[in-house]
Design an enzyme around this catalytic site. Sequence first.
Site, PDB file in Angstrom:
ATOM      1  N   PHE A 147      49.512  39.043  44.341  1.00 26.73           N
ATOM      2  CA  PHE A 147      49.356  38.249  45.572  1.00 26.73           C
ATOM      3  C   PHE A 147      48.926  39.089  46.768  1.00 26.73           C
ATOM      4  O   PHE A 147      49.203  38.743  47.912  1.00 26.73           O
ATOM      5  CB  PHE A 147      50.645  37.467  45.867  1.00 26.73           C
ATOM      6  N   PRO A 161      37.795  24.903  34.933  1.00 23.93           N
ATOM      7  CA  PRO A 161      38.547  23.988  35.812  1.00 23.93           C
ATOM      8  C   PRO A 161      40.052  24.022  35.575  1.00 23.93           C
ATOM      9  O   PRO A 161      40.823  23.882  36.517  1.00 23.93           O
ATOM     10  CB  PRO A 161      37.978  22.612  35.457  1.00 23.93           C
ATOM     11  N   GLN A 177      45.181  27.946  39.643  1.00 24.14           N
ATOM     12  CA  GLN A 177      45.140  28.836  40.806  1.00 24.14           C
ATOM     13  C   GLN A 177      45.422  28.067  42.098  1.00 24.14           C
ATOM     14  O   GLN A 177      46.200  28.498  42.943  1.00 24.14           O
ATOM     15  CB  GLN A 177      43.740  29.459  40.928  1.00 24.14           C
ATOM     16  N   GLY A 236      35.013  31.442  45.768  1.00 24.70           N
ATOM     17  CA  GLY A 236      36.372  31.932  45.527  1.00 24.70           C
ATOM     18  C   GLY A 236      37.377  30.800  45.389  1.00 24.70           C
ATOM     19  O   GLY A 236      37.259  29.755  46.030  1.00 24.70           O
ATOM     20  N   GLU A 244      42.605  32.121  46.663  1.00 25.07           N
ATOM     21  CA  GLU A 244      43.415  32.077  47.877  1.00 25.07           C
ATOM     22  C   GLU A 244      43.323  30.763  48.651  1.00 25.07           C
ATOM     23  O   GLU A 244      44.237  30.406  49.382  1.00 25.07           O
ATOM     24  CB  GLU A 244      43.018  33.240  48.797  1.00 25.07           C
TER      25      GLU A 244
HETATM   26  N1  MCN Z   1      37.905  30.550  39.081  1.00 26.79           N
HETATM   27  C1  MCN Z   1      37.113  29.524  38.559  1.00 26.79           C
HETATM   28  N2  MCN Z   1      35.947  29.186  39.193  1.00 26.79           N
HETATM   29  C2  MCN Z   1      35.544  29.848  40.311  1.00 26.79           C
HETATM   30  C3  MCN Z   1      36.319  30.905  40.829  1.00 26.79           C
HETATM   31  C4  MCN Z   1      37.505  31.249  40.174  1.00 26.79           C
HETATM   32  O1  MCN Z   1      37.467  28.934  37.548  1.00 26.79           O
HETATM   33  N3  MCN Z   1      34.425  29.481  40.926  1.00 26.79           N
HETATM   34  C5  MCN Z   1      39.230  30.840  38.480  1.00 26.79           C
HETATM   35  C6  MCN Z   1      39.176  31.878  37.359  1.00 26.79           C
HETATM   36  O2  MCN Z   1      40.208  31.618  36.437  1.00 26.79           O
HETATM   37  C7  MCN Z   1      39.470  33.182  38.114  1.00 26.79           C
HETATM   38  C8  MCN Z   1      40.445  32.730  39.165  1.00 26.79           C
HETATM   39  O3  MCN Z   1      40.066  31.381  39.473  1.00 26.79           O
HETATM   40  O4  MCN Z   1      40.037  34.147  37.270  1.00 26.79           O
HETATM   41  C9  MCN Z   1      40.482  33.556  40.463  1.00 26.79           C
HETATM   42  O5  MCN Z   1      39.194  33.916  40.853  1.00 26.79           O
HETATM   43  P1  MCN Z   1      38.834  34.464  42.313  1.00 26.79           P
HETATM   44  O6  MCN Z   1      38.924  33.375  43.292  1.00 26.79           O
HETATM   45  O7  MCN Z   1      37.567  35.230  42.218  1.00 26.79           O
HETATM   46  O8  MCN Z   1      40.009  35.495  42.681  1.00 26.79           O
HETATM   47  P2  MCN Z   1      40.222  36.968  42.087  1.00 26.79           P
HETATM   48  O9  MCN Z   1      39.946  36.993  40.644  1.00 26.79           O
HETATM   49  O10 MCN Z   1      39.583  37.976  42.978  1.00 26.79           O
HETATM   50  O11 MCN Z   1      41.816  37.083  42.187  1.00 26.79           O
HETATM   51  C10 MCN Z   1      42.448  37.482  43.358  1.00 26.79           C
HETATM   52  C11 MCN Z   1      43.095  36.294  44.059  1.00 26.79           C
HETATM   53  C12 MCN Z   1      43.896  36.792  45.185  1.00 26.79           C
HETATM   54  S1  MCN Z   1      43.063  37.637  46.369  1.00 26.79           S
HETATM   55  C13 MCN Z   1      45.259  36.630  45.211  1.00 26.79           C
HETATM   56  S2  MCN Z   1      46.126  37.180  46.562  1.00 26.79           S
HETATM   57  C14 MCN Z   1      45.919  35.990  44.125  1.00 26.79           C
HETATM   58  C15 MCN Z   1      45.060  35.110  43.354  1.00 26.79           C
HETATM   59  O12 MCN Z   1      43.871  35.574  43.110  1.00 26.79           O
HETATM   60  N4  MCN Z   1      46.988  36.514  43.514  1.00 26.79           N
HETATM   61  C16 MCN Z   1      47.422  35.964  42.340  1.00 26.79           C
HETATM   62  N5  MCN Z   1      45.613  34.392  42.372  1.00 26.79           N
HETATM   63  C17 MCN Z   1      46.735  34.852  41.759  1.00 26.79           C
HETATM   64  N6  MCN Z   1      47.175  34.266  40.627  1.00 26.79           N
HETATM   65  C18 MCN Z   1      48.255  34.791  39.990  1.00 26.79           C
HETATM   66  N7  MCN Z   1      48.681  34.202  38.856  1.00 26.79           N
HETATM   67  N8  MCN Z   1      48.899  35.891  40.461  1.00 26.79           N
HETATM   68  C19 MCN Z   1      48.521  36.485  41.606  1.00 26.79           C
HETATM   69  O13 MCN Z   1      49.136  37.570  42.041  1.00 26.79           O
HETATM   70 MO1  MOS Z   2      44.585  38.726  47.839  1.00 21.39          MO
HETATM   71  S1  MOS Z   2      45.907  38.760  49.407  1.00 21.39           S
HETATM   72  O1  MOS Z   2      43.213  39.224  48.847  1.00 21.39           O
HETATM   73  O2  MOS Z   2      44.977  40.193  47.011  1.00 21.39           O
END
Ligand code: MCN
Ligand code: MOS
Length: 760
Positions: A243, A654, A660, A724, A727
């Site tokens: 997180f 999805p 998420q 994204g 978050e």
């Molecule tokens: N995804 C999708 N379609 C998209 C974008 C994303 O289906 N267009 C889905 C995918 O399963 C992808 C996930 O969402 O693996 C997250 O993608 P993304 O938004 O790119 O985020 P990151 O992979 O960079 O993950 C970091 C983000 C952040 S910044 C925090 S804080 C956070 C989060 O993800 N912490 C988490 N989600 C979390 N989820 C869990 N279980 N635990 C955390 O600590």
């Molecule tokens: Mo997320 S707070 O940008 O790791």
Amino acid sequence: MTLIEPRKHGDASDGSLGSRLSRLDGRRKITGSATYALEQPVENLVHAVLVQSTIASGRVVSVDKAAAEALPGVLMVLTPDKVFNMMVASDWFGNRVENVPYLPLPAEVNYYGQAVAAVIAETFEQARDAARLVKVHYEETPAVTVIDQGGSGTVTAPMTVEWGDAQAAFDTADITIEAEYRTPREYHVPIEPHGLIASWQDDQLTIWEPSQWTHGMARTYAEWFEIPFENVRIISPFIGGGFGSKGGAYFYGAVAALAARELGRPVKLAVTRSQGFTAYGGRASTRQTLKLGASADGILQAVIHRGANETSTYADFHEGTGAATPIMYAVNNFSSQQGLIKVNTVTPGALRAPGKNPSAYGIECAIDELSYAVGIDPLEIRLRNYADHDYQSGKPWSTRKLREALLAGAERFGWSNRSAAPRSMRDGRTLIGWGIGCGTFPNLTNSSDAMIRILSDGSVEVESAGIDMGQGTYTIVAQTAADALGVSVDRVDVKLGDSVSAGAPVAGGSMLAGSITGAVHKAAQAAREELIGLALNAPNSPFSTSGANTLVIENGRIKTSREDSPSMSIGELMAMLGREKLEVKRDTLPEGTTREEQQKAFTHMSKVRGPTAGEFSIHSWGAHFIEVRVDEDFGTVRVSRIVSAFDCGRLYNPKLAESQLRGGIIMGIGQALLEEGLVDARNGRVVNNNLGDYLVPTNADVPPIEILSVGEPDFEASVLGGKGVGEVGIVGVAPAIANAVFHATGKRVRDLPITLEKLI
Ligand code: MCN
Ligand code: MOS
């Protein structure tokens, strides 16, 4: 009101990109076969335990360690007077002050709970017992322990956004509102606490540590110890939540690695749950004042926004209370100035949607207050002030389906059945309230690298230093590779979380999915081309007589596009070629990037492109519709129903994206109703530093949450069209709940969390 039909989610779970495949790491996590950092079996291990300061401000004058050293099994007691021979590492953006020694256990005390010593012993129990015997003598100085003692703060240029003449427009507006909103310290409390095992083999350092960013962390360790980046290996295949708290290496990592070097033995350091409240920073407490001026028909004329967040006395952390304010609504006169207030706390850190989260809390409550002041429905006022472009940057949106989200969410929720007046909806002695809160998160992107390996049996391995802390990276990477290669997803094995693998950006700022899938897609396409070339040209190729100049790969079989085509599996091709494996590595860096620049791209944040780096302004968007039920006698608030609609572009999966978003929403419930770091103003101690007293939502606190997706592929946002997701879900939840509570009770609670004593 017309309903824009939300895009139907793919129901197929065939594994193709966009399908609802379940988490590939799920079984391992649920059955316990996923190994976390501290469970790593390492031989000859010794244990480190931290000793924390009991004052908020001052100096360590001396440390009496004789009693601790006399205990059996104690190997070493580290104290501030010990010279460590380490150097300060560069910050996230690659800035480094040269030749400054790094002191992981400094004599200067800046906050209660700061580590001032560490004991290393043969067993954990010996180290813990000895740590209790370490006597630290301090020279105490006056401290600022809570934000309210810290004055009004210092505004810095990056925290200032102005256009038009906000004051003049506010002064002449028909209707004005002014309110102050406050949020307390909040904490990540991931279920897997922090910690690491550090082990040296000569000048090679191996670290098992949960990490959101293996490359960034390896860089920090390398710089601390002044060894080449290649000499550090961070291993982090499974992470029990981060997180935002596991993006960087912290002082305790330095302590463990240093002790391991001094002792010539691997060292394990487990940060306890309580220490987790001061070993790294949670979300800063914030306060902000919003003044909105509008015409009688509810059109915004002016926004004046003043605010600040707490930071530590030794470093600046901008929570960014003004991050969402300028882009939510159309307004021609805007002024936002946000400051920093120095407090004796550990430096706050990034917690899911830093900045955007408290910022949206302010503006989304304020717009609700304005809706009552002008007598316009909270949905209608948002539509009337809809921003058709980004007023801050002046750029067009790439995609902004927030209107669609508002309309689809309202329709599904049944918003038109709401009766406008506060306290007008009830069920016996339970007051019912409905509220809206919108959310946003900028689309950050970075380049990524990916390695695809075709093995002799035709199966596929994908390797990346990127990580999965629960978001679903394993799964979407497998889907991306399978799709681009033309193999079924169960033939793909994904290896993540090892800094020696192909580089990837931080799993932070919701940027990993868009970045890593871009590189995996590119590498998989290149691997497919190569397989096709080999199949066409191989001696004895069944395609040599087919006259085809290209081939397709479907479900792992190579063939021409003709119905009666001969075909062979990838495994058969590999056997025919006598190849053990075929490796293809591709990155999405600009052509001609030097080796050094490439390294930088994955170890620093300096190459991250912000939401307005190009022609467009690119963000994810969401709208939450929330029902609360408030017990009129006891003031208890239950969230009873949530419908949230999002525009996150194309969803790679999805099912995982919904999960998420739901996770973010649940954290938002905690923020609205439960979470608050309570600080003893006398000494700066966080008194509820455990999961018994720091409350987060449990299943019983979480109602049905319906997620709608109204997004469409946005190819400005990423290679495959996704924005994204990680978050944006949390952003806008707390104001939706606060607004619902006002609608239910007629009481405006402007400081989170909304606890019962604030309502009765
Ligand atoms: N995804 C999708 N379609 C998209 C974008 C994303 O289906 N267009 C889905 C995918 O399963 C992808 C996930 O969402 O693996 C997250 O993608 P993304 O938004 O790119 O985020 P990151 O992979 O960079 O993950 C970091 C983000 C952040 S910044 C925090 S804080 C956070 C989060 O993800 N912490 C988490 N989600 C979390 N989820 C869990 N279980 N635990 C955390 O600590
Ligand atoms: Mo997320 S707070 O940008 O790791």
